[in-house]
Design an enzyme around this catalytic site. Sequence first.
Site: not given
Length: 536
Positions: A282-283, A378, A408
């Site tokens: 996927d990268g 993404n 966060d």
Amino acid sequence: MDTCVSRPHSENGFGDSLSLLQSEKAVQEILQQTPVHGSDDHLIEFSEALRTVAKALRRAAEGKAAAQAEAAEWKRRFELERARNLRLENKEQSFKENNSVSEGGRLENSTSQPVLLNQEREHSNRACLEHGICSHEVLQDAKDVDSNMVNNKIMKKASFKLSWRCKGENSDQHKHDIVYFERGNITTAERSSKQISLKWESPPQTVVILTKPNSNSVQILCAQMVRWLREQKKLNIYVEPRVRAELLTESSYFSFVQTWKDEKEILLLHTKVDLVVTLGGDGTVLWLNLFTYAFTVQETVNELAASIFKGPVPPIVPFSLGSLGFMTPFHSEHYKDYLDSVLRGPISITLRNRLQCHVIRDAAKNEIEIEDPILVLNEVTIDRGISSYLTNLECYCDNSFVTCVQGDGLILSTTSGSTAYSLAAGGSMVHPQVPGILFTPICPHSLSFRPLILPEHVTLRVQIPFNSRSPAWASFDGKDRKQLAPGDALVCSMAPWPVPTACQVDSTDDFFRSIHDGLHWNLRKTQSSFDVPLDV
């Protein structure tokens, strides 16, 4: 009702119901023929099981017959209503045409035509009383129930038109033809998330191959694929400068392979390429959208942060050679069969929406000083970075204040990215064809802060307030981190150019296969059954 009876049994499915009833009779015959003795426990259990099956078959047959009868009745009512509406329209049209004749003819028609209309209305009223409430009865006013008191005029529903607006102005940027209007009724015509098929109007001529770096297996597969595409399919092939250097090192045969030299050629790549093939995980698909890479120009290595496809994206055929495969449904072992099928067409594709992000600095005096937009496939993440303090993020949706995130950080994700960082932060998994933006907090210091899914047409703005204790950091698909100082803002909206990825079967089948194989979704040992059957 006669029309329903005259139809063949197979049309309404009565044949299936009869088969269920026949199955039940067969079970009863077996029960009658089976010698059951009180001392034989096995035969008793067998007879109880057969009785349970008989009950289930009978209930299924009764339920299916009732549902089919109800469906047939509604279909008959719909046909009667449609025929009545057509007759009313024809009568009204003929009445208008007769009114355009001479004055004497109009007087004659005025005495005869209302009689016909009254008869037709009385007939329709009787039909409505028999078969339910009609639409024209709902729209009539209480004072106008008697047709003689309104000069025999037929009331019609007002027609209207829906338009899509963005920030109060007419805009076709997010317009979809998903509804149509008939006599003021809103009816769904097409689903925006239906399966999409791609058919080539002319054969593809050029393909670009992008590979995962630092992998010998990928390098070997790339050389084989380049050779096959050139010899068997006669295609022009583009690769990255790094890959072209590796191929020429292996053999001078690959001198026909083309590449790009500078950013200007990259920006024009979508005008030359018909198809994109990725070899990796996927990268590698994300690398298409935003990446930092090194390329060689006259034996000089330069670093360049750019996007290959900032605008339209050609269809992508992603092969799985990585860890996860949410976007890579094709297996490299059968690449010849897959590519041959894709090049012939038609193929199913998934349109994966991207987010377009702008970083607006508080020091910027005009739009010229605003940084270039960044496209993410993404998610874009705003977090506290190395700071030990909670982030303080003011969130707006179409200029309306939403909430203040204290935790966060915050994730703004596409539906394709719903199985990535957003999933780890507690967000929902969403089908990639669903148009929307995921609003997922990261470890919020609040028990009631739950993730949201917002519609695709909204514009989100995340601003760092001036009273924030520390700056925030934004990352785009896990790369290109930017610091957001107090007063800075990040604006996100849906990009107009999606990323089309080819499907092995279709988008839904590939999605469920990916979450089953990649995440082992809902993998659980099957519940054991009872040793003794229960009487239901």
